[in-house]
Design a protein around this motif. Structure first.
Motif, PDB file in Angstrom:
ATOM      1  N   LEU A   1       0.711  -1.108  -0.070  1.00  0.00           N
ATOM      2  CA  LEU A   1      -0.165   0.019   0.089  1.00  0.00           C
ATOM      3  C   LEU A   1       0.775   1.222  -0.010  1.00  0.00           C
ATOM      4  CD1 LEU A   1      -2.767  -1.227   2.580  1.00  0.00           C
ATOM      5  CD2 LEU A   1      -3.024  -0.698  -0.040  1.00  0.00           C
ATOM      6  N   THR A   2       1.971   1.290   0.485  1.00  0.00           N
ATOM      7  CA  THR A   2       2.867   2.304   0.494  1.00  0.00           C
ATOM      8  C   THR A   2       3.581   2.604  -0.831  1.00  0.00           C
ATOM      9  OG1 THR A   2       3.772   2.012   2.851  1.00  0.00           O
ATOM     10  CG2 THR A   2       5.093   3.137   1.576  1.00  0.00           C
ATOM     11  N   PHE A   3       3.681   1.597  -1.620  1.00  0.00           N
ATOM     12  CA  PHE A   3       4.069   1.660  -3.080  1.00  0.00           C
ATOM     13  C   PHE A   3       3.012   2.153  -3.836  1.00  0.00           C
ATOM     14  CE2 PHE A   3       7.793  -0.621  -2.007  1.00  0.00           C
ATOM     15  CZ  PHE A   3       8.993   0.115  -2.724  1.00  0.00           C
ATOM     16  N   ILE A   4       1.817   1.879  -3.515  1.00  0.00           N
ATOM     17  CA  ILE A   4       0.574   2.251  -4.335  1.00  0.00           C
ATOM     18  C   ILE A   4       0.271   3.801  -4.077  1.00  0.00           C
ATOM     19  CG2 ILE A   4      -1.875   2.092  -4.369  1.00  0.00           C
ATOM     20  CD1 ILE A   4      -1.644  -1.025  -4.031  1.00  0.00           C
ATOM     21  N   GLY A   5       0.639   4.158  -2.719  1.00  0.00           N
ATOM     22  CA  GLY A   5       0.709   5.731  -2.473  1.00  0.00           C
ATOM     23  C   GLY A   5       1.548   6.311  -3.185  1.00  0.00           C
ATOM     24  N   ILE A   6       2.765   6.035  -3.224  1.00  0.00           N
ATOM     25  CA  ILE A   6       3.632   6.641  -4.160  1.00  0.00           C
ATOM     26  C   ILE A   6       3.247   6.635  -5.487  1.00  0.00           C
ATOM     27  CG2 ILE A   6       5.963   6.605  -5.083  1.00  0.00           C
ATOM     28  CD1 ILE A   6       7.018   5.026  -2.417  1.00  0.00           C
ATOM     29  N   CYS A   7       2.725   5.671  -6.113  1.00  0.00           N
ATOM     30  CA  CYS A   7       1.937   5.557  -7.204  1.00  0.00           C
ATOM     31  C   CYS A   7       0.947   6.851  -7.359  1.00  0.00           C
ATOM     32  CB  CYS A   7       1.422   4.554  -7.802  1.00  0.00           C
ATOM     33  SG  CYS A   7       0.460   4.119  -9.404  1.00  0.00           S
ATOM     34  N   VAL A   8       0.298   6.933  -6.457  1.00  0.00           N
ATOM     35  CA  VAL A   8      -0.857   8.000  -6.644  1.00  0.00           C
ATOM     36  C   VAL A   8      -0.116   9.208  -6.485  1.00  0.00           C
ATOM     37  CG1 VAL A   8      -2.653   9.008  -5.149  1.00  0.00           C
ATOM     38  CG2 VAL A   8      -2.676   6.584  -5.396  1.00  0.00           C
TER      39      VAL A   8
ATOM     40  N   VAL B   1      -3.885  -2.625 -11.158  1.00  0.00           N
ATOM     41  CA  VAL B   1      -4.384  -1.706 -10.152  1.00  0.00           C
ATOM     42  C   VAL B   1      -3.961  -0.028 -10.647  1.00  0.00           C
ATOM     43  CG1 VAL B   1      -3.043  -0.730  -8.223  1.00  0.00           C
ATOM     44  CG2 VAL B   1      -3.592  -3.056  -8.309  1.00  0.00           C
ATOM     45  N   PHE B   2      -2.844  -0.159 -11.562  1.00  0.00           N
ATOM     46  CA  PHE B   2      -2.476   1.166 -12.076  1.00  0.00           C
ATOM     47  C   PHE B   2      -3.728   1.714 -13.161  1.00  0.00           C
ATOM     48  CE2 PHE B   2      -0.483   3.613 -15.687  1.00  0.00           C
ATOM     49  CZ  PHE B   2      -0.011   4.696 -15.071  1.00  0.00           C
ATOM     50  N   ASP B   3      -4.109   0.859 -14.120  1.00  0.00           N
ATOM     51  CA  ASP B   3      -5.034   1.165 -14.984  1.00  0.00           C
ATOM     52  C   ASP B   3      -6.377   1.664 -14.009  1.00  0.00           C
ATOM     53  OD1 ASP B   3      -3.797   0.548 -17.032  1.00  0.00           O
ATOM     54  OD2 ASP B   3      -4.752  -1.276 -17.430  1.00  0.00           O
ATOM     55  N   SER B   4      -6.910   1.045 -13.062  1.00  0.00           N
ATOM     56  CA  SER B   4      -7.912   1.501 -12.115  1.00  0.00           C
ATOM     57  C   SER B   4      -7.791   2.663 -11.596  1.00  0.00           C
ATOM     58  CB  SER B   4      -8.238   0.391 -11.222  1.00  0.00           C
ATOM     59  OG  SER B   4      -8.556  -0.751 -11.827  1.00  0.00           O
ATOM     60  N   LEU B   5      -6.730   2.855 -10.831  1.00  0.00           N
ATOM     61  CA  LEU B   5      -6.154   4.020 -10.318  1.00  0.00           C
ATOM     62  C   LEU B   5      -6.170   5.377 -11.127  1.00  0.00           C
ATOM     63  CD1 LEU B   5      -3.115   3.124  -8.055  1.00  0.00           C
ATOM     64  CD2 LEU B   5      -5.550   3.794  -7.360  1.00  0.00           C
ATOM     65  N   LEU B   6      -5.831   5.117 -12.566  1.00  0.00           N
ATOM     66  CA  LEU B   6      -5.938   6.201 -13.493  1.00  0.00           C
ATOM     67  C   LEU B   6      -7.214   6.534 -13.940  1.00  0.00           C
ATOM     68  CD1 LEU B   6      -4.194   8.057 -15.378  1.00  0.00           C
ATOM     69  CD2 LEU B   6      -3.792   5.976 -16.915  1.00  0.00           C
ATOM     70  N   SER B   7      -7.999   5.276 -14.283  1.00  0.00           N
ATOM     71  CA  SER B   7      -9.398   5.520 -14.656  1.00  0.00           C
ATOM     72  C   SER B   7      -9.855   6.308 -13.725  1.00  0.00           C
ATOM     73  CB  SER B   7     -10.024   4.073 -15.044  1.00  0.00           C
ATOM     74  OG  SER B   7     -11.359   4.317 -15.492  1.00  0.00           O
ATOM     75  N   ALA B   8      -9.889   6.220 -12.287  1.00  0.00           N
ATOM     76  CA  ALA B   8     -10.680   6.839 -11.626  1.00  0.00           C
ATOM     77  C   ALA B   8     -10.294   8.204 -10.972  1.00  0.00           C
ATOM     78  CB  ALA B   8     -10.832   5.842 -10.129  1.00  0.00           C
ATOM     79  N   THR B   9      -8.807   8.690 -11.622  1.00  0.00           N
ATOM     80  CA  THR B   9      -8.348   9.688 -11.250  1.00  0.00           C
ATOM     81  C   THR B   9      -8.025   9.881  -9.975  1.00  0.00           C
ATOM     82  OG1 THR B   9      -9.516  10.798 -13.143  1.00  0.00           O
ATOM     83  CG2 THR B   9      -8.137  12.339 -11.825  1.00  0.00           C
ATOM     84  N   ALA B  10      -7.468   8.750  -9.468  1.00  0.00           N
ATOM     85  CA  ALA B  10      -7.250   8.598  -7.759  1.00  0.00           C
ATOM     86  C   ALA B  10      -6.125   9.524  -7.403  1.00  0.00           C
ATOM     87  CB  ALA B  10      -7.328   7.448  -7.365  1.00  0.00           C
ATOM     88  N   THR B  11      -6.366  10.636  -6.935  1.00  0.00           N
ATOM     89  CA  THR B  11      -5.140  11.326  -6.489  1.00  0.00           C
ATOM     90  C   THR B  11      -5.099  11.759  -5.066  1.00  0.00           C
ATOM     91  OG1 THR B  11      -6.362  13.339  -7.022  1.00  0.00           O
ATOM     92  CG2 THR B  11      -5.020  12.666  -8.556  1.00  0.00           C
ATOM     93  N   THR B  12      -5.823  11.161  -4.319  1.00  0.00           N
ATOM     94  CA  THR B  12      -5.771  10.834  -2.755  1.00  0.00           C
ATOM     95  C   THR B  12      -5.948   9.663  -2.078  1.00  0.00           C
ATOM     96  OG1 THR B  12      -8.204  11.058  -2.542  1.00  0.00           O
ATOM     97  CG2 THR B  12      -7.027  13.348  -2.756  1.00  0.00           C
ATOM     98  N   ALA B  13      -5.503   9.490  -0.911  1.00  0.00           N
ATOM     99  CA  ALA B  13      -5.613   8.184  -0.348  1.00  0.00           C
ATOM    100  C   ALA B  13      -7.173   7.747  -0.144  1.00  0.00           C
ATOM    101  CB  ALA B  13      -4.817   8.199   1.095  1.00  0.00           C
ATOM    102  N   THR B  14      -8.031   8.560  -0.008  1.00  0.00           N
ATOM    103  CA  THR B  14      -9.317   8.158   0.172  1.00  0.00           C
ATOM    104  C   THR B  14     -10.061   7.650  -1.241  1.00  0.00           C
ATOM    105  OG1 THR B  14      -9.521   9.732   1.830  1.00  0.00           O
ATOM    106  CG2 THR B  14     -11.837   8.845   1.029  1.00  0.00           C
ATOM    107  N   ALA B  15      -9.610   8.250  -2.371  1.00  0.00           N
ATOM    108  CA  ALA B  15     -10.052   7.607  -3.549  1.00  0.00           C
ATOM    109  C   ALA B  15      -9.330   6.407  -3.889  1.00  0.00           C
ATOM    110  CB  ALA B  15      -9.516   8.869  -4.755  1.00  0.00           C
TER     111      ALA B  15
END
Length: 483
Positions: A89-96, A135-149
């Motif tokens: 999750l820490t690396f996913i946060g860096i991705c965000v 995971v990357f495609d989903s974060l990008l598609s949702a424009t997830a730019t916060t931890a909550t998103a």
């Protein structure tokens, strides 16, 4: 992997995002430009404070003061994390964090940052390569730019299987039963700025948008990717303007492909939606037969009409979840958000009146938090950190509570819009209002644009007035013209 312990795992995502910001400051700490260098160093100090505060929340110690570079700092932090879940999750946060930076750029710079964002997921070594891509495609598609998103995206794809995202289908077929409508955005390069704006607004309304600049990865065969996306999408949105309607290019091929698919769609079903940016004459005979949406002279009116046509979320600003909450419970959460936003403005102010009430307001917020079972001391804590801690705990208990606090924050901020003589400041304040609503779960606020506009129109000056506005029956709420 994605069976969330909301409080701990939310902080892991926040840790990754803070580390991503700190990484950027480390990389640019030697800027020659005096003013910019000072800003970078100030950003580095703030990021270090954030990382330290999050490490304290996770009970894993504090940062040292003698790191030679960012790599040594990362190694030290990762060695303290207790299990694979926290590491991933820490690396996913860096991705965000890198995604947030990428989405503020364009062109080659954006492509490079998107590639770096995807690369950061390679640190989540217990995920298979295919899972990292999804995971990357989903974060990008949702424009997830916060931890909550990001948490919402990840939890939404959690499955009992070892693959966290194996519920995503990649079959090239149009799924018209999806709860979240999917739409392909077709545009000519002359209209790229408007296309990005529309993509952003539709995502915030709950539409899954396919737009080339975000979806096509470096090295991917783009024509195949475009064709597959058109066939998969529930809707095809054709952006038209006087600048681009006669433009020759691949956009015409996209339109021909969509028109061919349209012939296979029953007349009772909507697929292709022309969207005009100005008073352009639609020349194509097939397009002339279709009802179109105008984003001029008023973008917001056209957007509401388009959202209603796509069936995204709801035409109502808030869901029945709010109506079902008791007035006392709703008012308490709204009031907490309202006071946190006040504290955000007052803290550190040089105005004597603000200094006189800062300590009293801080104590009041601590009492409100303790009443929820959250014993949080705000002494020495920035207002921004207080808001993050409050929201992380609320998210672990109830989406309605979490959303109501954010609505309270937005409602207080809206009082400040228009108070400045500088239009740029007022626009920045408007963005701050909307940014609070962005993190509210769609089950609480299905139409964020509608609530944003209602707050701006009505400007409730008390929490009681805000509660009354939110609890109005649907028949009294604002509706889009086509709802």
């Amino acid at each position: 992997m994605l069976a969330f312990d909301y409080v701990r795992d939310h902080w892991c995502l926040e840790l990754g995002i803070a580390l991503g910001s700190l990484e950027f400051a480390f990389q640019n700490r030697n800027f020659d430009d005096t003013d910019l260098g000072a800003q970078v160093r100030a950003s580095e100090r703030e990021s270090i404070k954030q990382v330290d505060a999050i490490l304290a929340e996770l009970s894993v110690g504090r940062l040292r003061s003698d790191y030679k570079d960012f790599g040594e700092l990362m190694s030290d932090i990762l060695a303290r994390l207790g299990d694979e879940q926290m590491w991933n999750l820490t690396f996913i946060g860096i991705c965000v964090a890198r995604l947030r930076l990428a989405l503020a750029m364009d062109g080659e710079r954006q492509k490079a940052l998107l590639a770096a964002a995807r690369q950061s997921l390679d640190g989540a070594y217990s995920l298979q390569a295919r899972d990292r891509d999804e995971v990357f495609d989903s974060l990008l598609s949702a424009t997830a730019t916060t931890a909550t998103a990001a948490a919402r995206v990840l939890e939404g794809h959690a499955t009992p299987s070892s693959s966290p995202l194996n519920s995503i289908s990649h079959a090239p077929s149009r799924d018209t039963s999806s709860k979240r409508p999917t739409a392909f955005l077709s545009y000519a390069r002359q209209d790229s700025e408007s296309a990005r704006r529309l993509a952003h607004d539709l995502k915030n309304a709950g539409v899954d948008i396919w737009i080339d600049v975000e979806k096509i990865r470096p090295g991917e065969h783009w024509q195949s990717a475009v064709s597959a996306a058109i066939e998969r999408s529930q809707y095809f949105i054709a952006i038209l303007s006087s600048r681009s309607v006669t433009h020759r290019g691949y956009v015409q091929a996209e339109l021909r492909e969509a028109l061919e698919l349209l012939r296979q769609v029953p007349e009772s079903e909507t697929f292709l939606i022309p969207v005009r940016l100005d008073d352009v004459e639609i020349i194509n005979r097939d397009l002339k037969k279709l009802s179109w949406v105008d984003l001029f002279p008023n973008w917001s009116d056209g957007l509401r009409s388009l959202i209603a046509g796509l069936g995204a979320g709801s035409s109502e600003p808030v869901s029945a979840m709010i109506a079902g909450v008791s007035s006392s419970t709703l008012t308490a959460s709204l009031f907490l958000g309202w006071q946190l936003a006040r504290y955000e403005i007052i803290q550190g102010s040089e105005i004597p009146e603000a200094q006189a009430v800062e300590s009293e307001l801080r104590s009041e917020i601590e009492v409100l938090l303790e009443g929820r079972g959250d014993r949080i001391s705000l002494v020495g804590v920035s207002a921004r950190q207080a808001i993050r801690r409050t929201l992380a705990r609320a998210l672990g208990r109830d989406l309605g509570e979490h959303g109501s606090i954010l609505i309270g924050i937005a409602a207080f901020r809206v009082q400040l819009v228009g108070k400045s003589s500088d239009p740029a400041n007022n626009e920045e304040l408007r963005q701050l209002v909307f940014s609070a609503l962005l993190d509210v779960d769609p089950s609480v606020v299905p139409n964020k644009h509608a609530l944003f506009e209602e707050l701006l129109d009505e400007r409730p000056t008390t929490v009681a007035a805000l509660t009354q506005m939110l609890r109005r029956r649907p028949s009294h709420a604002k509706r889009s013209p086509d709802a």
